[in-house]
Design a protein around this motif. Sequence first.
Motif, short mmCIF file in Angstrom:
data_model
loop_
_atom_site.label_atom_id
_atom_site.label_comp_id
_atom_site.label_asym_id
_atom_site.label_seq_id
_atom_site.Cartn_x
_atom_site.Cartn_y
_atom_site.Cartn_z
N MET A 1 -6.88 -0.91 -10.60
CA MET A 1 -6.89 0.33 -11.39
C MET A 1 -5.75 1.23 -10.91
N LYS A 2 -5.02 1.81 -11.86
CA LYS A 2 -3.94 2.72 -11.52
C LYS A 2 -4.50 4.10 -11.18
N GLU A 28 -2.16 4.32 1.66
CA GLU A 28 -1.83 2.92 1.89
C GLU A 28 -2.62 1.99 0.97
N SER A 29 -2.07 0.84 0.69
CA SER A 29 -2.70 -0.24 -0.08
C SER A 29 -2.73 0.01 -1.58
N VAL A 30 -2.45 1.23 -2.03
CA VAL A 30 -2.39 1.53 -3.46
C VAL A 30 -1.22 2.48 -3.71
N ASP A 31 -0.65 2.39 -4.91
CA ASP A 31 0.38 3.34 -5.32
C ASP A 31 -0.28 4.46 -6.12
N ALA A 71 -0.03 13.92 -18.90
CA ALA A 71 1.24 13.31 -18.51
C ALA A 71 1.07 12.13 -17.57
N CYS A 72 -0.16 11.84 -17.16
CA CYS A 72 -0.35 10.78 -16.17
C CYS A 72 -0.84 9.49 -16.83
N GLY A 73 -0.65 8.39 -16.14
CA GLY A 73 -1.01 7.10 -16.71
C GLY A 73 -2.08 6.38 -15.94
N GLY A 74 -2.76 7.07 -15.03
CA GLY A 74 -3.75 6.42 -14.19
C GLY A 74 -5.09 6.20 -14.86
N ASP A 75 -5.80 5.17 -14.39
CA ASP A 75 -7.19 4.94 -14.80
C ASP A 75 -8.13 5.86 -14.02
N HIS A 94 -10.20 3.76 -0.91
CA HIS A 94 -11.66 3.94 -0.92
C HIS A 94 -12.15 4.36 -2.30
N VAL A 95 -11.46 5.34 -2.89
CA VAL A 95 -11.83 5.81 -4.22
C VAL A 95 -11.66 4.70 -5.25
N HIS A 96 -10.54 4.01 -5.18
CA HIS A 96 -10.28 2.89 -6.09
C HIS A 96 -11.43 1.88 -6.07
#
Length: 285
Positions: A1-2, A28-31, A71-75, A94-96
């Motif tokens: 998930m973005k 870390e581990s996610v962008d 303006a964002c593209g995240g899930d 953690h949230v992801h």
Amino acid sequence: MKISCVLLTMGTRPAELRRAIRSVFEQESVDVEVIVVGNGAELPEMPGGVTTIQLDENLGIPEGRNHGVSACGGDIVLFLDDDGWYRSRDLARHVHDRFLGNPALGAISFRIADPDGGPDQRRHVPRLRSGDPQRTSRVTTFLGGACAIRREAFDKSGGLPGEFFYAHEETDLAWRILDAGYEIIYDAEAVMHHPAVLPTRHDDFYRLNARNRVWLARRNLPWPLAVVYLANWGAITLLRERSGPALGAWFRGFREGWRSDAGPRRPMRWSTVWRMTRTGRPPII
């Protein structure tokens, strides 16, 4: 998930804003995509990789954040105050994993810790009886500058109510997220830092607090519950406040809430009322 992070700023805390952005980029581990919204203020120079939105005037907290989300593209969307920052570099992961593992999860409210080691403040725990701040539980609202929201739940619920400008906008969105069938948790393991500051109390605070509470009830509650909810908060305000000017501003806002347009009315289902009651906070207080 973005993942995207929306930071809203009035341009008055450039050093703190840089610290907040740095804490996001250090995950870390996610962008994590970063969007900074200048709410009626000129933005300072931003680090590379930051998307900026410059609003010509202060549109208020909820509408400013809505512009950031658009303006964002995240899930998953993180909301972070410009004077807060993430303590751990694995918070985004953690949230992801929380959202990925629970499709019914609509929003997470973070635990706010004092960077100087002071005790967690009860007002930052979104429970009726806050209890132990280090206890995770289901809740019925979240903290606007310390949270993560599933983008699908945000869009399905209509986003933040821009007309509120300030106060109770998170609760309006939270109630609609719950009514859309999602759940909200207070996650004690999702920690962010924020300096311990006393909430500002001025005429506009009391007026908007009261006006928006009326709007909140008019927009979201079945009429029998709206009457009880507002009667309860009127009584609580009279018991809490001893200042004549503060009470005067509150009751001016209360009248304004009835006389002005509250926006679209979508009363929640009684099944949602029952879920909220079982969670520990029926929508009457």
